[in-house]
Design an enzyme around this catalytic site. Structure first.
Site, PDB file in Angstrom:
ATOM      1  N   ASP A 164      -6.286   5.456  -7.179  1.00 39.66           N
ATOM      2  CA  ASP A 164      -5.685   4.130  -7.092  1.00 39.66           C
ATOM      3  C   ASP A 164      -4.161   4.244  -7.233  1.00 39.66           C
ATOM      4  O   ASP A 164      -3.667   4.683  -8.278  1.00 39.66           O
ATOM      5  CB  ASP A 164      -6.277   3.264  -8.214  1.00 39.66           C
ATOM      6  CG  ASP A 164      -5.872   1.809  -8.122  1.00 39.66           C
ATOM      7  OD1 ASP A 164      -4.868   1.503  -7.439  1.00 39.66           O
ATOM      8  OD2 ASP A 164      -6.548   0.966  -8.740  1.00 39.66           O
ATOM      9  N   HIS A 173      -2.019   1.939  -7.679  1.00 41.36           N
ATOM     10  CA  HIS A 173      -1.419   0.799  -8.369  1.00 41.36           C
ATOM     11  C   HIS A 173      -0.966   1.107  -9.796  1.00 41.36           C
ATOM     12  O   HIS A 173      -0.425   0.223 -10.471  1.00 41.36           O
ATOM     13  CB  HIS A 173      -2.397  -0.383  -8.390  1.00 41.36           C
ATOM     14  CG  HIS A 173      -2.727  -0.899  -7.015  1.00 41.36           C
ATOM     15  ND1 HIS A 173      -3.708  -0.342  -6.231  1.00 41.36           N
ATOM     16  CD2 HIS A 173      -2.177  -1.901  -6.292  1.00 41.36           C
ATOM     17  CE1 HIS A 173      -3.756  -1.004  -5.078  1.00 41.36           C
ATOM     18  NE2 HIS A 173      -2.850  -1.942  -5.097  1.00 41.36           N
ATOM     19  N   CYS A 214       1.457  -0.207  -2.234  1.00 40.95           N
ATOM     20  CA  CYS A 214       0.270   0.643  -2.425  1.00 40.95           C
ATOM     21  C   CYS A 214      -0.086   1.441  -1.172  1.00 40.95           C
ATOM     22  O   CYS A 214      -0.476   2.607  -1.257  1.00 40.95           O
ATOM     23  CB  CYS A 214      -0.926  -0.175  -2.911  1.00 40.95           C
ATOM     24  SG  CYS A 214      -1.395  -1.561  -1.862  1.00 40.95           S
TER      25      CYS A 214
END
Length: 223
Positions: A178, A180, A48
């Site tokens: 994000d 992810h 990440c």
């Protein structure tokens, strides 16, 4: 090397979190959204920070010229690792590993590949400390520099890209991208609907975690 299949400017069209904000400051300019697996490399569980770093590097590519290695939008995961070994920040075994990177490594890599210095801000805790320290730093950053910011911590160790901050009478929200997400390329509206790009209230973040912010100082050099 595989190239990331990435969506540009994934925050565009997302409604503001407050109907009557005191102050909102947002990223300025174009960038690409890098996330788990977007180049065919499965980095779930460890990549990440690299993906947020790549999103930041893409902003530099599109908004500052010239930059070193101008034919590459962002360095690959392996190139990032090799650069950290070359700079002697990491041992040789780091290259090809699944070791994480955070705000400090991001500051080194953006300077190495993009010739952009970074300011790293340490916030000792979540909640009030984030409201008091990080919010004003972020407002100033987006107004002066306009570039994406990396945010990560200890207990909350999930890297986040920060693309904006919006402050109201009862607290502030961060515009989080994000890294992810894992799966096929999605339109920005779908990414927003599923929460991969969203406004998050600062009070919802981990109150017991410290946080580091990596802020590219993109306005400090003339090109």
């Amino acid at each position: 090397m595989n190239h990331c299949v990435s969506v540009a400017n994934v925050h565009v069209g997302l409604p503001d979190p407050l109907t009557d904000p005191v102050k909102c400051s947002l990223v300025k300019g174009d960038y690409l959204y890098f996330h788990y697996g977007c180049d065919g490399h499965d980095d779930r569980g460890w990549g990440c920070g690299y993906r947020t770093m790549q999103t930041m590097a893409s902003w530099v590519y599109f908004n500052r010229s010239p930059v070193k290695n101008h034919n590459r939008i962002a360095p690959s995961l392996l190139q990032i690792q090799q650069a950290l070994v070359t700079m002697e920040d990491k041992p040789g075994s780091f290259s090809g590993s699944r070791e994480w990177v955070g705000a400090f490594e991001t500051s080194l890599v953006l300077d190495y590949f993009c010739d952009v210095p970074c300011k790293v801000v340490h916030v000792r805790g979540g909640g009030a400390e984030l409201e008091q320290v990080a919010v004003e730093e972020l407002h100033q950053h987006f107004e002066k520099h306009g570039s994406p910011v990396m945010m990560g911590g200890d207990r909350d160790n999930s890297s986040k890209g920060i693309l904006g901050v919006c402050t109201g009478e009862k607290g502030s929200y961060l515009l989080v991208v994000d890294p992810h997400y894992y799966g096929r390329q999605q339109e920005k509206t779908e990414l927003q609907r599923r929460g991969w790009v969203s406004w998050k209230r600062i009070s919802s973040l981990d109150q017991s975690s410290f946080y580091n912010l990596c802020m590219p100082q993109t306005a400090t050099k003339t090109t």
